[in-house]
Write an enzyme that holds these catalytic residues in place. Structure first.
Site, PDB file in Angstrom:
ATOM      1  N   ASP A 175     -15.227  -7.524 -18.816  1.00 15.00           N
ATOM      2  CA  ASP A 175     -14.533  -8.755 -19.169  1.00 15.00           C
ATOM      3  C   ASP A 175     -13.251  -8.852 -18.357  1.00 15.00           C
ATOM      4  O   ASP A 175     -12.568  -7.848 -18.131  1.00 15.00           O
ATOM      5  CB  ASP A 175     -14.173  -8.764 -20.658  1.00 15.00           C
ATOM      6  CG  ASP A 175     -15.413  -8.764 -21.532  1.00 15.00           C
ATOM      7  OD1 ASP A 175     -16.298  -9.605 -21.297  1.00 15.00           O
ATOM      8  OD2 ASP A 175     -15.512  -7.908 -22.427  1.00 15.00           O
ATOM      9  N   ASP A 193     -20.479  -3.925 -20.215  1.00 12.65           N
ATOM     10  CA  ASP A 193     -20.226  -5.081 -19.361  1.00 12.65           C
ATOM     11  C   ASP A 193     -18.733  -5.177 -19.087  1.00 12.65           C
ATOM     12  O   ASP A 193     -17.945  -4.426 -19.686  1.00 12.65           O
ATOM     13  CB  ASP A 193     -20.722  -6.370 -20.034  1.00 12.65           C
ATOM     14  CG  ASP A 193     -20.384  -6.392 -21.503  1.00 12.65           C
ATOM     15  OD1 ASP A 193     -19.258  -5.973 -21.871  1.00 12.65           O
ATOM     16  OD2 ASP A 193     -21.227  -6.821 -22.312  1.00 12.65           O
ATOM     17  N   ASP A 235      -8.846  -7.844 -31.425  1.00 11.94           N
ATOM     18  CA  ASP A 235      -9.066  -7.220 -32.731  1.00 11.94           C
ATOM     19  C   ASP A 235      -8.359  -5.869 -32.886  1.00 11.94           C
ATOM     20  O   ASP A 235      -7.494  -5.711 -33.741  1.00 11.94           O
ATOM     21  CB  ASP A 235     -10.571  -7.136 -33.072  1.00 11.94           C
ATOM     22  CG  ASP A 235     -11.436  -6.587 -31.946  1.00 11.94           C
ATOM     23  OD1 ASP A 235     -10.879  -6.158 -30.921  1.00 11.94           O
ATOM     24  OD2 ASP A 235     -12.671  -6.579 -32.104  1.00 11.94           O
TER      25      ASP A 235
HETATM   26  P1  ATP Z   1     -18.834  -3.579 -26.438  1.00 12.11           P
HETATM   27  O1  ATP Z   1     -19.081  -4.639 -25.402  1.00 12.11           O
HETATM   28  O2  ATP Z   1     -18.878  -2.199 -25.951  1.00 12.11           O
HETATM   29  O3  ATP Z   1     -19.627  -3.793 -27.659  1.00 12.11           O
HETATM   30  P2  ATP Z   1     -16.248  -4.791 -26.511  1.00 12.11           P
HETATM   31  O4  ATP Z   1     -14.934  -4.280 -27.018  1.00 12.11           O
HETATM   32  O5  ATP Z   1     -16.331  -5.143 -25.079  1.00 12.11           O
HETATM   33  O6  ATP Z   1     -17.328  -3.732 -26.923  1.00 12.11           O
HETATM   34  P3  ATP Z   1     -17.022  -7.482 -27.022  1.00 12.11           P
HETATM   35  O7  ATP Z   1     -17.702  -8.034 -28.217  1.00 12.11           O
HETATM   36  O8  ATP Z   1     -17.720  -7.483 -25.706  1.00 12.11           O
HETATM   37  O9  ATP Z   1     -16.603  -6.011 -27.415  1.00 12.11           O
HETATM   38  O10 ATP Z   1     -15.627  -8.236 -26.898  1.00 12.11           O
HETATM   39  C1  ATP Z   1     -14.781  -8.112 -25.773  1.00 12.11           C
HETATM   40  C2  ATP Z   1     -13.334  -8.083 -26.234  1.00 12.11           C
HETATM   41  O11 ATP Z   1     -12.990  -9.306 -26.894  1.00 12.11           O
HETATM   42  C3  ATP Z   1     -13.012  -6.991 -27.234  1.00 12.11           C
HETATM   43  O12 ATP Z   1     -12.708  -5.783 -26.581  1.00 12.11           O
HETATM   44  C4  ATP Z   1     -11.816  -7.563 -27.966  1.00 12.11           C
HETATM   45  O13 ATP Z   1     -10.636  -7.386 -27.213  1.00 12.11           O
HETATM   46  C5  ATP Z   1     -12.111  -9.051 -27.988  1.00 12.11           C
HETATM   47  N1  ATP Z   1     -12.810  -9.457 -29.231  1.00 12.11           N
HETATM   48  C6  ATP Z   1     -14.143  -9.503 -29.425  1.00 12.11           C
HETATM   49  N2  ATP Z   1     -14.455  -9.916 -30.659  1.00 12.11           N
HETATM   50  C7  ATP Z   1     -13.299 -10.150 -31.284  1.00 12.11           C
HETATM   51  C8  ATP Z   1     -12.930 -10.613 -32.582  1.00 12.11           C
HETATM   52  N3  ATP Z   1     -13.868 -10.894 -33.493  1.00 12.11           N
HETATM   53  N4  ATP Z   1     -11.621 -10.746 -32.870  1.00 12.11           N
HETATM   54  C9  ATP Z   1     -10.677 -10.459 -31.933  1.00 12.11           C
HETATM   55  N5  ATP Z   1     -10.945 -10.017 -30.715  1.00 12.11           N
HETATM   56  C10 ATP Z   1     -12.240  -9.856 -30.370  1.00 12.11           C
HETATM   57 MG    MG Z   2     -17.960  -6.038 -24.046  1.00 13.12          MG
END
Ligand code: ATP
Ligand code: MG
Length: 464
Positions: free
Chosen positions: A76, A74, A158
């Site tokens: 962001d 997705d 993170d």
């Molecule tokens: P995917 O969607 O492929 O699982 P993602 O990196 O996009 O991976 P998401 O959970 O969608 O993960 O979160 C989007 C973004 O928000 C992350 O890339 C990170 O920058 C931030 N983020 C998410 N969870 C946390 C957290 N627990 N602490 C700090 N930053 C976070």
């Molecule tokens: Mg994501």
């Protein structure tokens, strides 16, 4: 524009400054990401916000995945606009928010998630200085709605690989944390002090494992070191959030690798205490059953077949049943109530850790109950079982048990054949049971047998 920019955030970091670094800026020639690779909806959201005078970037997992030539799950977007300001720019936008407020901009089935730049948290909780952030005693962040600058937003993310900002207009990547270098070196590295960042949000330990498995990256040494010591902090995380995270861990196509990493970093026991105990008591059987279940799950996902959390949880917890049944029997319960009680208790306890919704616990029980029914095939029973909507899951589960070495007297093979043959051959198979299978003995004796044998057949006997 400046006014709009500044009204959208307040900087909470005056009391806790950290060194400001200007981001490394990679021009389109210095990275492999192309504007055309992105979701056009994500690009249009960014451009619209920019035209309205806000800062806006595509950020996080999608930038990381595109740099790695993977298909992002997705998109962001991070922006200087507040959620209300974002909503005002789009007709198809909704403000949502559990832990923090976000805006979902809808384009048919695609949702672009837009978040306002947010800041990291002051190290001490001080109600005057941070009215919108609070922590519990172990340092876990309970709420975080403090808006910030782009730099703040990068620092509060993170991992370095998740803190890359892409501007589709200039096609530049802004890298505040050397994330591009870590992507090249295949490293998962926390931003800031690892111990503190895990304490703020223990789920980051699970996210480290998830990305390591998903991307086939290493967890950088300093980010890896504190995990085992802090593993028990997961006990403080709300059970509903842990359930969501476990689904991501085990249903993303890399479950087997994820499991090995969870064991390695001692994170499996706080998530699945009963299963961890069974793994210790009976490593060969429990380990094989769980690994085979996870390998099957990965294979099904790779083939585009559906997977259900019910089957997965049924498999993860199955090895914990025999010891509990034995315990209940030692307390004087007859076999059937002992098996029922053990199943109920194990699921209930697991729900305290990872709130499994009822729509999954019910089929878990049905899959388990089916194990007790599959050996009973006489008369019309086999055909009735075949009609049961849970038959397929129950049968797959039986094969899983056998793959882990459970002795079932060829039951899986029998059922495989039964499904393949025609009606008259099925009658023959049932008749064959009465002759050489004790369970097919004359009606009266069979009933007696059932009372004695039923519950034992439902338990993983080779695991005792
Ligand atoms: P995917 O969607 O492929 O699982 P993602 O990196 O996009 O991976 P998401 O959970 O969608 O993960 O979160 C989007 C973004 O928000 C992350 O890339 C990170 O920058 C931030 N983020 C998410 N969870 C946390 C957290 N627990 N602490 C700090 N930053 C976070
Ligand atoms: Mg994501």
């Amino acid at each position: 524009m400046l006014k709009k920019l500044f009204q959208s955030f307040r900087s909470p970091l005056r009391r806790f400054p950290h060194p400001r670094r200007t981001p490394e800026i990679l021009s389109s020639r210095q990275h492999s990401l192309h504007r055309d690779d992105l979701s056009r909806h994500a690009v249009s959201v960014v451009e619209r916000l920019q035209q309205a005078g806000y800062e806006a970037y595509v950020v996080g997992g999608c930038v990381r995945d595109l740099l790695l030539d993977l298909d992002p799950k997705d998109y962001d977007v991070a922006t200087s606009a507040t959620p209300e300001q974002v909503r005002a720019e789009f007709r198809n936008a909704r403000v949502i928010g559990r832990r923090f407020k976000l805006v979902h901009v809808h384009f048919g089935r695609e949702i672009i998630e837009v978040a306002t730049f947010r800041a990291n948290h002051p190290e001490e909780d001080d109600d005057d200085a941070s009215p919108m952030a609070s922590r519990n005693e172990s340092g876990r962040i309970l709420r975080d709605n403090i808006y910030g600058t782009l730099e703040d937003d990068a620092q509060r993310r993170d991992f370095t690989i998740n803190a890359l900002y892409y501007d589709p207009s200039s096609e530049r990547i802004l890298d505040h944390t050397h994330g591009v270098k870590d992507i090249r070196n295949k490293l998962i590295r926390l931003i800031g002090d690892p111990e503190q960042r895990y304490q703020e949000d223990p789920v980051r330990m699970l996210r480290a494992i998830r990305f390591a498995a998903k991307l086939d990256f290493e967890i950088e040494q300093h980010s890896a070191e504190p995990i085992a010591d802090l593993a028990e902090l997961l006990n403080d995380v709300p059970a509903a959030r842990l359930f969501d995270e476990i689904i991501k861990l085990f249903l993303s196509g890399k479950a087997e690798r994820t499991f090995e990493l969870l064991l390695e970093y001692e994170l499996f026991a706080p998530l699945f205490p009963a299963s961890a105990e069974a793994l210790e008591d009976n490593p060969e059987y429990a380990g094989t059953l769980i690994r085979n279940a996870l390998a099957n799950t990965d294979e099904r996902i790779a083939q585009g077949k559906p997977v259900t959390p019910a089957f997965l949880f049924a498999a993860l917890l199955w090895p914990a049943l025999p010891a509990r049944i034995a315990e209940a029997q030692a307390r004087g319960l007859p076999p059937i109530p002992a098996a029922q009680e053990a199943a109920h208790d194990i699921i209930w306890e697991q729900c305290q850790r990872t709130a499994i919704p009822k729509r999954f616990t019910m089929p878990m029980r049905e899959i388990w109950d089916m194990q007790e029914r599959l050996p009973r095939r006489q008369g019309r029973r086999a055909d009735q079982l075949l009609e049961n909507p849970r038959f397929r899951a129950g049968y797959d589960f039986l094969l899983l048990r056998e793959s882990a070495g459970e002795e079932t007297d060829g039951l899986g093979e029998w059922w495989t054949e039964y499904q393949e043959v025609n009606d008259s051959e099925r009658r023959n198979m049932i008749r064959g049971l009465s002759k050489d299978d004790g369970s097919g003995a004359p009606r009266k004796r069979r009933r007696n047998n059932r009372r004695k044998r039923g519950p034992n057949e439902s338990t993983p006997s080779s695991a005792d």
